[in-house]
Scaffold this active site. Structure first.
Site, short mmCIF file in Angstrom:
data_model
loop_
_atom_site.label_atom_id
_atom_site.label_comp_id
_atom_site.label_asym_id
_atom_site.label_seq_id
_atom_site.Cartn_x
_atom_site.Cartn_y
_atom_site.Cartn_z
N SER A 124 0.84 -1.21 0.00
CA SER A 124 0.00 0.00 0.00
C SER A 124 0.87 1.25 0.00
CB SER A 124 -0.89 -0.01 1.25
OG SER A 124 -1.51 1.25 1.43
N TYR A 148 -1.78 -0.66 10.66
CA TYR A 148 -2.06 -1.31 9.38
C TYR A 148 -0.89 -1.08 8.42
CZ TYR A 148 -3.38 -1.35 4.52
OH TYR A 148 -3.36 -1.54 3.17
N LYS A 152 2.24 -3.64 6.66
CA LYS A 152 2.64 -3.70 5.24
C LYS A 152 4.14 -3.47 5.11
CE LYS A 152 -1.38 -4.46 3.31
NZ LYS A 152 -1.68 -5.75 2.63
#
Ligand code: WQD
Length: 332
Positions: A124, A148, A152
């Site tokens: 992302s 989050y 990643k």
């Protein structure tokens, strides 16, 4: 070629399965329906007239993953499965670290033991944090502002170390910008069950009357109209980028990183305006305070993906807005 798609009934996963099937690949999906519905499998079949092989379950389940690789001759894997809500990750960091890291490590262990070493990973643009310059290139500094995003970034590091330990691996890390829209059939798309965190699903629910009013999170940013600017990319363009990444990991070993964005930034108010114009619907909104953790502006320099993957986004903002609305209207 047989591709295992983890999280293949999810928003981006299902669109990618459609593109894989339409391009002659065999598809195996493993999904626990934590953020999707079983009827997506029927929709994929309706769109492509092709069957997928489906395993219900969790990528963290090593026994299940070994069973899949024992039973199916997997050539490559696209790994979507993971939790992805920024706000939820702030509230439940351990759940995010456990799930997103454990699933990836389990997957890579099982792939390695079955000598399957071609992987496309769903990363992302959030790994760039708040960029100092724009547009964003793949060699920009990496930093994260929420658990989050940190999962990643940590997984990108795990995959890099995996390649260093075994150069037989071939890994493409795809850094998505803001995926929106839906397949033109209106059969698959993004329709979160609860109150949407993201802009487009919220706009759609206001347009259909399910929600009353969009809160525009701040209009005092240093941007073209004061509201947040993002690089919105049609989910079908994004899905086609995964096919190019599969071709890439099939052709050479190594690990590399690719921005999958359009290179164009649109503000919140521009999205609202385009959505209303294209669909002929009013979207009520009010300006409210900034959302903590938001950055002002973010958009990609997609030239490296063009050069190395021969991929570029083709669909414009009008098509994204039209397709997003069609999907929800068909599935009300
Ligand atoms: C876009 C813009 C908001 C909702 C996040 C994740 C990213 C990826 C995509 C998973 C911002 C504004 C939004 C609303 C608003 N997720 N907004 N009112 O935050 O850019 O990216 O989702 O991979 O990793 O970080 O997307 O759609 O939430 O916000 O004004 O009700 O819309 O402030 O400017 P974001 P978003």
């Amino acid at each position: 070629m047989k591709i295992l798609v983890t999280g293949g009934t999810g928003y981006i996963g299902s669109h990618t399965c459609v593109e894989l099937l339409n391009n002659g690949y065999e598809v195996v999906i493993v999904d626990n329906f934590s953020n999707s519905k079983p009827d997506v499998l029927d929709k994929i079949k309706e769109i492509t007239s092709k069957d997928v092989i489906f395993y219900e379950g969790d990528v963290c389940d090593k026994e299940l993953m070994n069973k899949i690789f024992d039973e199916q001759k997997i050539d490559a894997v696209i790994h979507f499965a993971g939790y992805k809500a920024v706000g939820e990750s702030v509230k439940l960091p351990l759940m995010y670290y456990r799930n997103n890291l454990d699933s990836t490590i389990t997957l890579c262990e099982v792939m390695s033991s079955h000598n399957v070493k071609k992987l496309v990973f769903s990363s992302s643009a959030t790994v760039y944090g708040s960029p100092k310059n724009l547009p964003i290139k793949e060699d920009f500094p990496l930093s994260t502002t929420n658990p989050y995003g940190t999962t990643k970034l940590m997984i990108e590091g795990i995959l890099k170390d995996l390649y260093i330990s075994d150069n037989e691996w071939s890994i493409a890390v795809l850094r998505y910008f803001n995926p929106i829209g839906a397949h033109e059939s209106g059969l698959i798309g993004e329709n979160p069950n609860d109150i949407p965190n993201n802009l487009m699903p919220y706009i759609v629910k206001v347009a259909t009357g399910e929600l009353e009013c969009l809160s525009v999170f701040g209009n005092d940013y240093d941007t073209k109209d004061g509201t947040g600017v993002r690089d919105y990319i049609h989910v079908v363009d994004l899905s086609k980028g995964h096919l190019k990444a599969i071709e890439k990991v099939n052709s050479s070993n190594g690990i590399d990183y690719y921005n999958l964005g359009t290179g164009n930034g649109y503000s919140v108010l521009e999205i609202v305006e385009n959505f209303s114009k294209v669909n002929g619907v009013k979207v009520n909104y009010k300006i409210t305070d900034r959302r903590p953790g938001d950055i002002a502006e973010c958009y990609a320099d997609p030239s490296y993906a063009k050069e190395k993957l021969d991929w570029a986004a083709e669909k414009g903002i009008e098509e994204m807005c039209r397709d997003a609305y069609r999907f929800v209207m068909r599935n009300k």
